[in-house]
Design an enzyme around this catalytic site. Structure first.
Site, mmCIF file in Angstrom:
data_model
loop_
_atom_site.group_PDB
_atom_site.id
_atom_site.type_symbol
_atom_site.label_atom_id
_atom_site.label_comp_id
_atom_site.label_asym_id
_atom_site.label_seq_id
_atom_site.Cartn_x
_atom_site.Cartn_y
_atom_site.Cartn_z
ATOM 1 C CG ASP A 85 -0.290 0.006 2.544
ATOM 2 O OD1 ASP A 85 0.754 -0.673 2.681
ATOM 3 O OD2 ASP A 85 -0.783 0.689 3.469
ATOM 4 C CD GLU A 150 4.195 0.863 7.126
ATOM 5 O OE1 GLU A 150 4.970 1.112 8.049
ATOM 6 O OE2 GLU A 150 3.891 1.709 6.271
HETATM 7 ZN ZN LIG Z 1 6.812 2.066 4.160
#
Ligand SMILES: [Zn+2]
Length: 400
Positions: A85, A150
């Protein structure tokens, strides 16, 4: 390769530059999967990895896709961790290249995720592919733990993925996390730990009143200044062997009083502490409470609360594994990297509960910025370093 795979591969994934480009062209802004994990799944299963795509949920949060892949049935298990992501591109007009086009100009690859961290992940995937192609009977296993959460709340990502793998009996011996650790050059920095993070919210109560009649009021700003001075009067510590001194920063101070003739009723402040391995969130909160009590005496009425945190300070002790990573970097770049614990938090704080983890990736100068980019030469260098590390790691395992 099957016909209905999301991306039919028209390139060799052992080339880290092309693989990075293919990943950047998947618009995987958290929480969107954007085709990035599907692409990795196709790439890794074609190379003989078993690939799983667990989706994790939490009430009130978007479902998140993740990926776990492994090749080999025995230990040791070398796990490579990362995320596909990316943060939003921001003002598209400000980019000199489309953030999802992955264009290369003058040896520089542009795009969201180029350094954080599709480039790092792609280089490691390419290295693992090259290693396994040449060593199909290599001892041990290589695994990939890749999350799509994340840059977001990080709730349905690495924490749950690690737990999911653990419950299936997966055991990891060492982990390399491909976050962009280098400030300027590929030989700069390996991260062997991270500081913890603790956020405190402080409210001071006063008595609202007319500025012309201060004896009938009590100004909370006066109390707040006294408390904040008390918090910052002496350093929290002097640092440790591998960590900088812990640091407290007041991040906001709010009274919200639009009137010039009114003493306000309340003042609020928020502070964040990045702390080293001398502290836990609990011992640090206790020290903050002690300092506030001392500064307040009987004169200031206040409340303190701390946000829940899972960001504890941790250190992967320098030893054979850290040395092996540093050796690989030095062999490919000609210089020995520093061992550092600086910067923000990362998913390494979760992985360290399962196995020793070291972070190393490309140069992170432009992460989260407009015109995020990576030198294609650095992708090639990272692929070589990772390949060397895998070679050394499994050679050592064979002779152990
Ligand atoms: Zn990162």
């Amino acid at each position: 390769m099957s016909q209905n795979t999301p991306a039919s591969l028209d390139f060799d994934p052992a080339d880290p530059v092309t693989l990075t480009q293919a990943l950047i062209r998947c618009p995987s802004v958290t929480p969107a999967e954007g085709g990035a994990l599907a692409l990795l799944g196709v790439v890794l299963s074609a190379e003989g990895f078993s690939v799983e795509r667990p989706v994790f949920s939490e009430p009130g949060m978007p479902d998140i896709e993740n990926l776990y892949a492994r090749i080999g049935n025995e230990g040791p298990v070398f796990v490579i961790a990362g995320h596909t992501d990316v943060v939003p591109p921001g003002d598209l007009a400000a980019w000199t290249h489309d953030p999802f086009a992955a264009e290369i100009e003058g040896g520089t690859l542009y795009g969201r995720g180029a350094c954080d961290m599709k480039g790092g992940l792609a280089a490691m995937v390419s290295a693992a592919i090259r290693y396994r192609r040449a060593n199909p009977d290599a001892p041990g296993s290589i695994a990939f733990l890749v999350t799509g959460d994340e840059e977001g709340p990080a709730v349905n990502g690495t924490v749950k993925l690690l737990d999911w793998a653990d419950r299936r009996g997966e055991r990891f011996d060492h982990c390399l996390l491909g976050e962009p650790t280098n400030p300027a050059a590929m030989s700069d920095m390996i991260k062997i730990g991270r500081r913890g993070s603790l956020t405190g919210k402080l409210t001071v109560q006063g008595i609202q009143g007319h500025v012309g009649y201060p004896h009938l009021a009590q100004n909370p700003i006066r109390g707040m200044v006294r408390l904040l001075a008390g918090l910052e009067a002496t350093p929290l510590d002097a640092g440790t062997e591998h960590f900088d001194p812990s640091n407290l920063e007041v991040t906001t101070l709010d009274v919200g009083n639009p009137a010039t003739n009114v003493i306000p009723a309340q003042a609020k402040a928020v502070f964040n502490i990045r702390f080293n391995d001398l502290w836990t969130p609990q011992t640090l909160a206790a020290e903050i409470e002690r300092r506030l009590r001392e500064a307040a005496g009987n004169a200031v009425r206040y409340e303190i609360s701390f946000e829940p945190t899972n960001a504890v300070a941790f250190l992967t002790q320098p030893g054979p594994f850290v040395a092996m990573v540093a050796d690989a970097v030095e062999a490919e770049t000609g210089e020995r990297p520093a061992l550092s614990t600086t910067g923000g938090t990362s998913d390494a704080r979760f992985i360290k509960n399962y196995c020793p983890v070291v972070e190393y990736g490309v140069v992170g100068q432009t992460m989260h910025q407009i015109d995020e980019r990576v030198a294609t030469a650095d992708l090639v260098t990272l692929e070589r370093i990772t390949h060397r590390l895998l070679t050394d790691y499994f050679a050592a395992a064979q002779h152990a």
